[in-house]
Design an enzyme around this catalytic site. Sequence first.
Site, mmCIF file in Angstrom:
data_model
loop_
_atom_site.group_PDB
_atom_site.id
_atom_site.type_symbol
_atom_site.label_atom_id
_atom_site.label_comp_id
_atom_site.label_asym_id
_atom_site.label_seq_id
_atom_site.Cartn_x
_atom_site.Cartn_y
_atom_site.Cartn_z
ATOM 1 N N ASP A 12 -48.035 -16.320 80.896
ATOM 2 C CA ASP A 12 -47.494 -17.574 80.355
ATOM 3 C C ASP A 12 -48.306 -18.748 80.905
ATOM 4 O O ASP A 12 -48.330 -18.962 82.125
ATOM 5 C CB ASP A 12 -46.027 -17.754 80.760
ATOM 6 N N LYS A 39 -40.992 -11.290 77.170
ATOM 7 C CA LYS A 39 -39.560 -10.957 77.153
ATOM 8 C C LYS A 39 -39.313 -9.569 77.725
ATOM 9 O O LYS A 39 -38.336 -9.346 78.450
ATOM 10 C CB LYS A 39 -39.018 -11.036 75.736
ATOM 11 N N ASN A 42 -39.938 -9.639 81.607
ATOM 12 C CA ASN A 42 -38.870 -10.401 82.266
ATOM 13 C C ASN A 42 -37.583 -9.579 82.350
ATOM 14 O O ASN A 42 -36.888 -9.586 83.367
ATOM 15 C CB ASN A 42 -38.560 -11.692 81.495
ATOM 16 N N GLU A 136 -41.231 -8.385 70.628
ATOM 17 C CA GLU A 136 -42.590 -8.897 70.893
ATOM 18 C C GLU A 136 -43.623 -7.768 70.900
ATOM 19 O O GLU A 136 -44.751 -7.972 71.341
ATOM 20 C CB GLU A 136 -42.627 -9.653 72.234
ATOM 21 N N ASN A 179 -28.645 -14.771 70.257
ATOM 22 C CA ASN A 179 -28.134 -16.133 70.389
ATOM 23 C C ASN A 179 -27.629 -16.577 69.009
ATOM 24 O O ASN A 179 -27.716 -15.824 68.029
ATOM 25 C CB ASN A 179 -29.191 -17.074 70.981
ATOM 26 N N GLY A 213 -25.562 -20.815 74.473
ATOM 27 C CA GLY A 213 -26.137 -21.932 75.234
ATOM 28 C C GLY A 213 -25.096 -22.547 76.150
ATOM 29 O O GLY A 213 -24.429 -21.851 76.917
ATOM 30 N N GLY A 216 -21.543 -21.007 76.619
ATOM 31 C CA GLY A 216 -21.304 -19.721 77.267
ATOM 32 C C GLY A 216 -21.656 -18.529 76.402
ATOM 33 O O GLY A 216 -22.642 -18.541 75.672
ATOM 34 N N THR A 239 -37.029 -21.277 80.552
ATOM 35 C CA THR A 239 -37.778 -20.069 80.170
ATOM 36 C C THR A 239 -37.217 -18.854 80.922
ATOM 37 O O THR A 239 -37.036 -18.900 82.135
ATOM 38 C CB THR A 239 -39.279 -20.231 80.515
ATOM 39 N N ASP A 243 -33.579 -13.747 79.128
ATOM 40 C CA ASP A 243 -34.036 -12.432 79.607
ATOM 41 C C ASP A 243 -33.303 -12.039 80.885
ATOM 42 O O ASP A 243 -32.966 -10.876 81.097
ATOM 43 C CB ASP A 243 -35.548 -12.459 79.879
HETATM 44 O O1 RIB Z 1 -38.229 -15.300 77.018
HETATM 45 C C1 RIB Z 1 -39.253 -15.946 77.706
HETATM 46 C C2 RIB Z 1 -40.572 -15.310 77.412
HETATM 47 O O2 RIB Z 1 -40.860 -15.465 76.052
HETATM 48 C C3 RIB Z 1 -41.728 -15.933 78.142
HETATM 49 O O3 RIB Z 1 -41.972 -15.354 79.397
HETATM 50 C C4 RIB Z 1 -42.872 -15.778 77.172
HETATM 51 O O4 RIB Z 1 -43.813 -14.825 77.568
HETATM 52 C C5 RIB Z 1 -42.224 -15.391 75.852
HETATM 53 O O5 RIB Z 1 -42.530 -14.146 75.503
#
Ligand code: RIB
Length: 294
Positions: A12, A39, A42, A136, A179, A213, A216, A239, A243
């Site tokens: 990132d 994602k 994380n 992703e 979400n 968000g 809750g 960010t 995750d």
């Molecule tokens: O959810 C956050 C993530 O989304 C970031 O770390 C970025 O890499 C994107 O994939």
Amino acid sequence: MKILNFGSLNYDYVYTVDHIGLPGETNAALRMDTYIGGKGLNQSIALARAGAEVWHAGQVGEEGEQLLQICRDNGVNTDWIRTVTGKSGHTVIQVEKHGQNSILLFGGANQSIPEEYASKVLSSFGKGDMLLLQNEINGVPRLIEEADSRGMQIVLNPSPYHAVMEECDLTKVSILLVNEIEGWQITGEKEPDNILNALAKRYPDLAVVLTLGSKGVIYRDKNERHTHGIYTVPVVDTTAAGDTFTGYFLAGVARGLSVPQSLELASKASAIAVTSHGAAPSIPVLQEVEEYCF
Ligand code: RIB
């Protein structure tokens, strides 16, 4: 039960800005940092920091060593992460002064996973094991089919949502974490209860975790409905908050906590995640979550 997370690993590139750039605007960054994220990665780190045993599968490019290293450092099993020719996935993230972000995603190695490799990974897992997926990497609909045929429990976080998600057979998914926007994209409904009703009608056996968000989260399956509010903290960077929530919620469920207990744990962990910069580095360890004063 083994937890397999087949997902992305990204670098990132994070730019702190006064405001998110507008079309045609040149916007000077106030600061630039490189963090480890994605994602998939994380969520594996969140699972591991929450105390779960997790296998991560996916691909990195030739410069992907740091992505592998952070997984190893956190006790995530990396046997199923391949290094391939070319670039790893990466993002360019703008974070503005209130902590909101805008993300440009380059898929890189995350988007060239061969079918044969995916099958080989799944062949090491089986009945009762959990497969966690985000959106992703390439091949998510096929992974769902194959994992289901192996009797795995499938958990889907369809983020970021795009057309390929319509090819996923959600009747084969046990837990869906979305979400409000993703809920709307799947159902066409905007109100939380309408989203949940529409999903329950279409997929009666699906458990849904709908994050809202600042309002809750709502959990609903065919037997239970629970809600949980948010914790008020100073927001630095949102960010990976989602995750962190996903990883902690699943780790809670996997270790036998009740749904309300898992929602509380996940809500606390994601609140802590927004108080510091970066994706993976902002994810707290379990002890921090248990000791944090809200
Ligand atoms: O959810 C956050 C993530 O989304 C970031 O770390 C970025 O890499 C994107 O994939």
